[in-house]
Scaffold this active site. Structure first.
Site, PDB file in Angstrom:
ATOM      1  N   LYS A  58       0.918  -1.189   0.027  1.00 14.62           N
ATOM      2  CA  LYS A  58       0.066  -0.155  -0.002  1.00 14.62           C
ATOM      3  C   LYS A  58       0.930   1.184  -0.047  1.00 14.62           C
ATOM      4  CE  LYS A  58      -3.108   3.217   1.608  1.00 14.62           C
ATOM      5  NZ  LYS A  58      -2.500   4.515   2.418  1.00 14.62           N
ATOM      6  N   GLY A  72       5.384   3.707  10.521  1.00 17.83           N
ATOM      7  CA  GLY A  72       4.357   5.080  10.783  1.00 17.83           C
ATOM      8  C   GLY A  72       3.917   5.331  11.946  1.00 17.83           C
ATOM      9  N   SER A  73       2.973   5.863  12.057  1.00 16.21           N
ATOM     10  CA  SER A  73       2.507   6.395  13.661  1.00 16.21           C
ATOM     11  C   SER A  73       2.161   5.151  14.395  1.00 16.21           C
ATOM     12  CB  SER A  73       1.458   7.564  13.635  1.00 16.21           C
ATOM     13  OG  SER A  73       0.319   6.940  12.811  1.00 16.21           O
ATOM     14  N   ARG A  74       2.120   5.579  15.821  1.00 16.86           N
ATOM     15  CA  ARG A  74       1.660   4.934  16.602  1.00 16.86           C
ATOM     16  C   ARG A  74       0.140   4.524  16.751  1.00 16.86           C
ATOM     17  NH1 ARG A  74       3.053   5.785  22.994  1.00 16.86           N
ATOM     18  NH2 ARG A  74       2.046   4.128  23.996  1.00 16.86           N
ATOM     19  N   ARG A  75      -0.575   5.325  16.165  1.00 12.75           N
ATOM     20  CA  ARG A  75      -2.161   5.249  15.835  1.00 12.75           C
ATOM     21  C   ARG A  75      -2.297   4.330  14.699  1.00 12.75           C
ATOM     22  NH1 ARG A  75      -5.417  10.322  14.566  1.00 12.75           N
ATOM     23  NH2 ARG A  75      -4.625  10.010  12.579  1.00 12.75           N
ATOM     24  N   GLY A  76      -1.521   4.464  13.546  1.00 10.26           N
ATOM     25  CA  GLY A  76      -1.727   3.946  12.401  1.00 10.26           C
ATOM     26  C   GLY A  76      -1.185   2.351  12.828  1.00 10.26           C
ATOM     27  N   GLU A 126       6.733  -0.551  13.170  1.00 11.81           N
ATOM     28  CA  GLU A 126       7.755   0.517  13.677  1.00 11.81           C
ATOM     29  C   GLU A 126       7.066   1.610  13.972  1.00 11.81           C
ATOM     30  OE1 GLU A 126      10.234   3.063  13.510  1.00 11.81           O
ATOM     31  OE2 GLU A 126      11.211   2.050  12.067  1.00 11.81           O
ATOM     32  N   CYS A 170      12.849   8.029  12.555  1.00 11.03           N
ATOM     33  CA  CYS A 170      12.413   7.215  13.911  1.00 11.03           C
ATOM     34  C   CYS A 170      13.487   7.327  14.937  1.00 11.03           C
ATOM     35  CB  CYS A 170      12.006   6.017  13.878  1.00 11.03           C
ATOM     36  SG  CYS A 170      12.382   5.410  11.841  1.00 11.03           S
TER      37      CYS A 170
END
Lengths: 525, 525
Positions: A184, A241-245, A265, A302
């Site tokens: 994706k 990516g983000s923690r939310r994602g 990660e 990161c």
């Protein structure tokens, strides 16, 4: 050569039928051609069907054929020439030298995995020969190898448009393991992604592999990624990516009829411990090195050093003053997207408004919309310990200095930290005892421990660990950079008393692939 | 020597304050002394606090010290002598020979892990030496080792009161990796658990290890296990038991502030494929072997052959007739607990009442409450495919024959199967092409593939895989039996440019532990 605004499904180029997505040049705000249209469930279905159809044959390609495929991808990417770099500059605002370096890293990574595939250690061959005369029971003939887990979904990251994207580390390690990959692509670098996707597509064709080995999808929102992770044919997920994602994808993966691993990660503030002797002897030089690391790539790594710990002293004051001056002198830098820029501004604002946090310095302001100002803040250790939100990652070039009463308090702060990708010690010989006392804590908290360096700059090699306890990643048992990443996409299978004609080639008598094996627990070859 | 009805917390023996739990002799229904009282949150807290306090020192024990500890546990278990076996017979109804064999397996397993610890491969040492002159950027010195993940919660299984219980495979592999262990003992064999727990406790003391390396808790319901999995100091979980139990613990582990891995080995029906030539040449012998495997241990093995697939033919009819006669002749056997017996009866009843399922044979009925009757049922492949509930594990000696129109339909059934611990081929030379066509499907479905044997009987060795895709386990990337199980409790850490004085011993120059290493990607030693 221009990107065409298409999804790549196997060997096809397909126009998505969903909402329009466009890349934007973050340096100028210019909306870039061409327009892309997101894929739907039908494109996910097609890509996954092809990936599944390709799986059994792709995972049994010879070591040489698979290695040659990885090398072919690298060559095809290089053959894209300057068009790739120019498109990536437009889509990311990153400087040419950085992107050329990143292309080198991406191709080097593919070639590293080619060498790993050829060496065959990843097969982890084991043989316990039959013991027909053992009492009370004979032992059967047992052989073990590792096989690929199945098709893998990879999510491109915004901050490494080449090295953590379409042909990045996750794709390289999954393909090396024998897994078809459905990417994706990240909406921030659509054209770059299409270029690289076409390079992989060409390598698949040239190597005569089944087309389902690789597909590339785009989508405006989260839906296409969620459908991909939900698809029963997908057996593992790689995400940066983000923690939310990352946590959202993990939740989807865990509630499937067959849960699957997600290697996400996510977030890390990469603490740097300024030990007293180093701080007093060379605090100024450390401050300069620190701000250089902080500013690298507008802090969009990161491994950006988002936390610095020191013991209150004149030396720490001097460090803060020097670092503050360097931050003040920091030129504005263009961030990758306006969303990242807004999030950065909001995070810095939250720090600035925090009643216990002091602003030390802000960098120079820019004059375009996506430019960021560096930032340096400070907080007392006890206030830091009291408020867990101060551990939230600020994605960008801002860092927080935690001022500790003494070494014991520094150790207490270390003990309270969430999981990290890295932890860094600035230390001199006389700090050794202090460092030794801290080391066990840091080992429990981080995937990589550095002395007298900076966490930015992640070597792609055999001993690298780019991983760490949650929330740095969702799986601290692995790495997302370096050759050991191949293990994430493998599982062991044992063969008991199989006739020679049925045994997979790597396990046949005489070790035909000539790779290292464990025979009765003893390493051979 | 008698069990005392206590929990073991570090070196202490503690009376639990919660609901009474008593072991019952399943052969006689007799309630056994002593009474145990379940632990509460305070015992969980204490055990976890001690485990955490022990962790940093235990994980850095020398290879020799840790190996000697595992061997000391084995010796202490052997020194329990016949008291252990007699207690286990009373609590499980299992025959003496089986329990003596299981004790041998348990101690052998501990000694196998001792040899694995000494060999040091599990450290997975890697070294990429510095390249100070590399351009454009120098390479730092990078070294990697694996370290223990932290304290591990282990759940004893009812069906292996020694080998999958207090000092079973999960405990042995976690201790080998350097993880302190807190066991939640199974309520079905309390006294056996206490005996073995005391053996470990003595080994901890004799080896001079911190007491928190091992604790043993009991509890009447699920609460104590849930508290244990929720405790932030616990970093991984080993479980063998029901699918419901495994998924419940996994859900708890995933919703923690820091999610942790759960290695749950849950359910498998272990399909046996009767290939046509083998079936026609030696169907009778296969039928005898099958029923012997089915009846082993009253069918209470995770590898029990609960599913048999054959192509409709005279040979299959003959097989079913022979197997049916053997099942009819099967003597009743005492099951482990009345709960297991009731669940078995209910599962068999559901099969018997299923409109598409035909009863072939039932074994002899027993005269005591926990005795089970063997069972053999048959169903058409298309009906099997149509109803997923027919894939539910029947824990006990009942199996379902799936009658296929042809080999293609057999392959379609294979493709529809859930994840399995094992898949077995009964095959002769002329079945080779059929077997080859099935093999890729079986590799995707199972952790172990056997030819011309039976899945019961799991060798404890280096090449064994006792694992497989969900729902056989929650993590197909590992095994719960055999030396590779040590990897479940390890994670990699990378050390960058650490001064010699700070480097952990295994990574120091000159390879002081003399274990195999990957240097610049090349295997040495």
């Amino acid at each position: 050569m221009q990107p065409e605004g298409v999804l790549l499904i196997g060997q096809q180029a397909v126009n998505g039928g969903q909402a329009a997505i466009r890349a934007v040049n973050p340096a100028t705000g210019e909306v870039l051609e061409p327009v892309y249209h997101g894929g739907s469930g039908s494109e996910v279905e097609q890509a996954c069907r092809l990936a599944e159809a390709a799986f059994d044959s792709y995972r049994e390609t010879s070591l040489e054929a698979r290695a040659a495929f990885l090398e072919a991808i690298a060559t095809e990417i290089e053959d894209l020439g300057d068009a790739l770099i120019e498109r990536a500059i437009m889509e990311t605002g990153l400087p040419r030298a950085r992107l050329e370096g990143e292309r080198g890293r991406t191709c080097g990574q593919l070639r590293l995995f080619a060498s790993v595939v050829r060496a065959g250690e990843w097969l982890d061959l084991r043989h316990d020969p039959a013991l027909p005369d053992r009492t009370p029971l004979p032992r059967p003939d047992l052989r073990q190898r590792h096989i690929a887990v199945g098709p893998v979904a990879v999510f491109g990251a915004s901050n490494f448009p080449l090295a953590f994207s379409v042909a990045g580390g996750d794709t390289a390690s999954a393909l090396a393991a024998g897994c078809p990959v459905v990417v994706k692509g990240h909406a921030a670098h659509l054209g770059t992604s299409e270029f690289v996707g076409r390079a992989i597509q060409r390598a698949v064709a040239k190597c005569g592999l089944p087309e389902g080995v690789f597909s590339l999808l785009f989508g405006a929102g989260n839906e296409i990624g969620e459908m991909l992770v939900s698809d029963p044919r997908v057996k593992a997920v790689g995400f940066t990516g983000s923690r939310r994602g990352g946590t959202a994808l993990t939740a989807i993966a865990q509630t499937r009829a067959e849960p699957i691993p997600v290697y996400a990660e996510m977030s890390s503030i990469n603490p740097v411990f300024l030990l007293p002797e180093a701080l007093s002897v060379r605090g100024g030089a450390i401050a300069e090195g620190f701000v250089a690391s902080l500013n690298m790539g507008a802090g969009q790594f990161c491994t950006n050093p988002g936390l610095v710990l020191g013991v209150k002293s004149g030396a720490l004051e001097a460090f803060v003053a020097t670092a503050g001056s360097a931050v003040e002198a920091s030129a504005p830098q263009t961030m990758l997207t306006s969303a990242i820029h807004s999030a950065y501004e909001a995070s810095v604002e939250a720090l600035a408004k925090h009643p216990k946090v002091r602003e030390i310095a802000r960098g120079q302001a820019g004059d375009s919309a996506c430019q960021c100002r560096a930032g340096l803040f400070a907080v007392d250790a006890e206030d830091f310990i009291a408020d867990k939100s101060l551990q939230n990652e600020v994605f960008g070039s801002t860092s927080l200095v935690v001022e500790c009463r003494d070494i014991d308090e520094m150790a207490r702060v270390a003990e309270r930290l969430e999981g990290q990708l890295t932890a860094t010690l600035q230390m001199d010989d006389d700090d050794l005892a202090t460092a030794k006392a801290l080391l066990p804590v840091l080992e429990r908290k981080a995937g990589r421990i550095l002395a007298n360096g900076w966490p930015t700059g992640v070597e792609v090699s055999h001993a690298m660990v780019h991983g760490g306890p949650y929330p740095a990643t969702t799986d601290p048992r692995t790495t997302s950079v370096g050759s050991a990443a191949i293990r994430r996409f493998l599982r062991p299978v044992c063969y008991q008393n199989l006739p020679a004609g049925l045994l997979p080639e790597p396990l046949q008598d005489g070790n035909p692939l000539a790779v290292t094996r464990l025979v009765d627990g003893q390493r051979e070859g």
